[in-house]
Design an enzyme around this catalytic site. Structure first.
Site, PDB file in Angstrom:
ATOM      1  N   LYS A 113       0.103  -8.436  12.396  1.00  0.00           N
ATOM      2  CA  LYS A 113      -0.474  -7.974  13.841  1.00  0.00           C
ATOM      3  C   LYS A 113      -0.351  -8.731  14.754  1.00  0.00           C
ATOM      4  CE  LYS A 113      -3.988  -5.050  11.596  1.00  0.00           C
ATOM      5  NZ  LYS A 113      -3.341  -4.805  10.441  1.00  0.00           N
ATOM      6  N   LYS A 197       4.279  -0.741   1.939  1.00  0.00           N
ATOM      7  CA  LYS A 197       2.699  -0.508   0.299  1.00  0.00           C
ATOM      8  C   LYS A 197       2.536   0.524   1.269  1.00  0.00           C
ATOM      9  CE  LYS A 197      -0.373  -2.496   2.930  1.00  0.00           C
ATOM     10  NZ  LYS A 197      -2.303  -3.238   3.261  1.00  0.00           N
ATOM     11  N   LYS A 200      -3.007   2.626   5.426  1.00  0.00           N
ATOM     12  CA  LYS A 200      -3.898   3.531   6.759  1.00  0.00           C
ATOM     13  C   LYS A 200      -2.801   3.962   8.408  1.00  0.00           C
ATOM     14  CE  LYS A 200      -8.162   2.017   5.235  1.00  0.00           C
ATOM     15  NZ  LYS A 200      -8.923   1.967   5.089  1.00  0.00           N
TER      16      LYS A 200
HETATM   17  P1  TYM Z   1      -8.189  -2.655   3.683  1.00  0.00           P
HETATM   18  O1  TYM Z   1      -9.590  -1.682   3.541  1.00  0.00           O
HETATM   19  O2  TYM Z   1      -6.914  -2.866   4.332  1.00  0.00           O
HETATM   20  O3  TYM Z   1      -8.391  -1.983   2.271  1.00  0.00           O
HETATM   21  C1  TYM Z   1      -9.183  -2.113   1.209  1.00  0.00           C
HETATM   22  C2  TYM Z   1      -8.869  -2.470  -0.446  1.00  0.00           C
HETATM   23  O4  TYM Z   1      -7.962  -1.670  -0.413  1.00  0.00           O
HETATM   24  C3  TYM Z   1      -6.518  -1.971  -1.091  1.00  0.00           C
HETATM   25  N1  TYM Z   1      -5.147  -2.058  -0.750  1.00  0.00           N
HETATM   26  C4  TYM Z   1      -4.294  -1.868  -1.361  1.00  0.00           C
HETATM   27  N2  TYM Z   1      -3.841  -2.224  -2.677  1.00  0.00           N
HETATM   28  C5  TYM Z   1      -2.809  -1.740  -3.043  1.00  0.00           C
HETATM   29  N3  TYM Z   1      -1.942  -1.224  -2.347  1.00  0.00           N
HETATM   30  C6  TYM Z   1      -2.511  -0.424  -1.663  1.00  0.00           C
HETATM   31  N4  TYM Z   1      -0.845   0.143  -1.445  1.00  0.00           N
HETATM   32  C7  TYM Z   1      -3.388  -1.044  -1.019  1.00  0.00           C
HETATM   33  N5  TYM Z   1      -3.497  -0.822   0.297  1.00  0.00           N
HETATM   34  C8  TYM Z   1      -4.420  -0.830   0.477  1.00  0.00           C
HETATM   35  C9  TYM Z   1      -6.722  -3.494  -0.194  1.00  0.00           C
HETATM   36  O5  TYM Z   1      -6.217  -4.672  -1.194  1.00  0.00           O
HETATM   37  C10 TYM Z   1      -8.721  -4.041  -0.208  1.00  0.00           C
HETATM   38  O6  TYM Z   1      -8.728  -4.317  -1.427  1.00  0.00           O
HETATM   39  N6  TYM Z   1      -9.187  -7.237   4.814  1.00  0.00           N
HETATM   40  C11 TYM Z   1      -9.919  -6.366   4.134  1.00  0.00           C
HETATM   41  C12 TYM Z   1     -11.468  -5.187   3.707  1.00  0.00           C
HETATM   42  C13 TYM Z   1     -12.027  -6.651   3.238  1.00  0.00           C
HETATM   43  C14 TYM Z   1     -12.779  -7.398   2.308  1.00  0.00           C
HETATM   44  C15 TYM Z   1     -13.577  -8.340   2.624  1.00  0.00           C
HETATM   45  C16 TYM Z   1     -12.008  -7.015   1.175  1.00  0.00           C
HETATM   46  C17 TYM Z   1     -13.246  -7.811   4.373  1.00  0.00           C
HETATM   47  N7  TYM Z   1     -14.067  -8.233   3.986  1.00  0.00           N
HETATM   48  C18 TYM Z   1     -14.231  -9.588   1.564  1.00  0.00           C
HETATM   49  C19 TYM Z   1     -13.001  -8.162   0.378  1.00  0.00           C
HETATM   50  C20 TYM Z   1     -13.486  -8.864   0.400  1.00  0.00           C
HETATM   51  C21 TYM Z   1      -9.425  -4.996   4.608  1.00  0.00           C
HETATM   52  O7  TYM Z   1      -8.538  -4.771   5.311  1.00  0.00           O
HETATM   53  O8  TYM Z   1      -8.856  -4.396   3.354  1.00  0.00           O
END
Ligand code: TYM
Length: 333
Positions: A113, A197, A200
């Protein structure tokens, strides 16, 4: 017997895409029968990118509707909005006192980031894994279903939970594990641009809410190459990614058919993309219809959010009380 506890969240920065679904939500659905589940919308985490108040609000509504449309049942799972549970940020403050600059700066997601947005390297980005740890351990989670990209953040959660237990000579926090069904590897859904991957901010995502026309357009634009020239040759990364996506959404027989065509140098990427697009559309179209229906029902959305925040607070308040007692915040009067 008590069911093991599960916590996971998604940031409300747009629409849920296939990466979110197959990396996370699919496991949520498989877990909600037999686990004590907390699934939330990480609206505080999303502030690191400075959304406008309108975008924040509409993003939260959208993810809530999408969770429900995917089949997460608010009677079985606790669905809540992170900012409705202020105990999370209180625990985050306490955990920050034992989180060190060096380890936070070394986190890959922070380094990425900081490279991508040098004009906005804020303290929230640096302590992002600490807030994540608070999200997870406030409910004493045993398991966290996430995609591969969250592996390192989870490792930090485990570290912070162990450190707190050790420091206060307690076992207040279970040490949470990443979770996938059947012990499979954490999932990484590829994007359509030939690299890395689906995400968004990468602009390479197919959303559950996308119109079928847009899905077809996006898939037809996916990066490939000129095609194999030698039999049994290895697939270059963009082509392998397309196959990987197909493995996730299409019937195994369909994948095999295109795989055999590739091996024999007879593959036509146009046909493969058409098939992939149709398979994605038949998967997303019913979900999209339900999202539209649910988004039109404000009263239902409000009811779910209220019920979820009450259940989540109950568990958060109880953990925070134990934590404050351990730290030494005891009443003098
Ligand atoms: P975020 O919002 O970026 O993504 C949400 C979930 O989707 C999964 N994900 C993917 N899995 C496989 N392939 C991909 N291309 C892909 N893109 C996204 C992410 O692994 C995630 O599970 N920091 C986290 C949100 C969060 C969180 C937490 C998760 C905040 N607190 C506590 C678990 C527990 C995030 O930004 O995910």
């Amino acid at each position: 017997m008590n069911k093991p506890t599960v916590v996971s969240g998604i940031r409300p920065t747009g629409y849920l895409h296939l990466g979110n679904y197959f990396g996370a939500v699919q496991n949520f659905l498989r877990m909600q029968e037999n686990y004590n589940c907390y699934f939330f919308i990480a609206d505080i985490h999303s502030l690191t990118t400075h959304p406008t108040p309108e975008n924040l609000q509409s993003g939260v509504r959208q993810v809530l509707a999408e969770y429900l449309a995917c089949g997460i049942d608010p009677e079985k799972s606790t669905i809540f909005i992170q900012s409705d549970v202020p105990e999370i940020t209180e625990l985050y403050t306490f955990l920050n006192m034992n989180a060190y600059l060096g380890e936070l700066e070394r986190t890959t997601s922070f380094k990425d980031k900081a490279r991508q947005q040098p004009e906005n390297v804020n303290a929230g980005l640096l302590t992002y894994p600490v807030l994540m740890a608070a999200d997870i351990i406030i409910h004493k989670a045993h398991f966290v279903p996430v995609g591969k990209d969250q592996e390192q953040n989870l490792e930090m959660t485990r570290k912070f939970a162990k450190r707190f237990n050790r420091m206060y000579k307690s076992d207040v926090f279970p040490i949470p594990k990443p979770f996938t069904f059947d012990g499979a590897d954490l999932v990484k859904v590829p994007g359509l641009d030939g690299s890395g991957k689906m995400g968004k901010s990468e602009g390479n995502a197919i959303n559950l809410y996308d119109d079928p026309k847009d899905i077809r357009k996006k898939v037809m634009r996916a990066v490939t190459d000129a095609g194999p020239t030698e039999k049994n040759s290895e697939k270059p990364e963009p082509v392998q990614n397309l196959f990987n996506l197909m493995k996730i959404v299409s019937d195994p027989a369909v994948v095999q058919q295109f795989d055999e065509a590739y091996v024999k140098c007879e593959i036509r990427y146009g046909d493969m993309k058409k098939q992939l697009a149709e398979d994605i559309v038949s998967f997303t179209a019913p979900i999209r219809e339900r999202i539209v229906e649910i988004l039109a029902d404000d009263a239902y959305l409000a009811k779910v959010a209220k019920m979820g925040s009450e259940k989540a607070r109950e568990s958060a308040v109880a953990t925070l009380k134990e934590v404050k007692d351990l730290i030494g915040f005891r009443k003098l009067f």
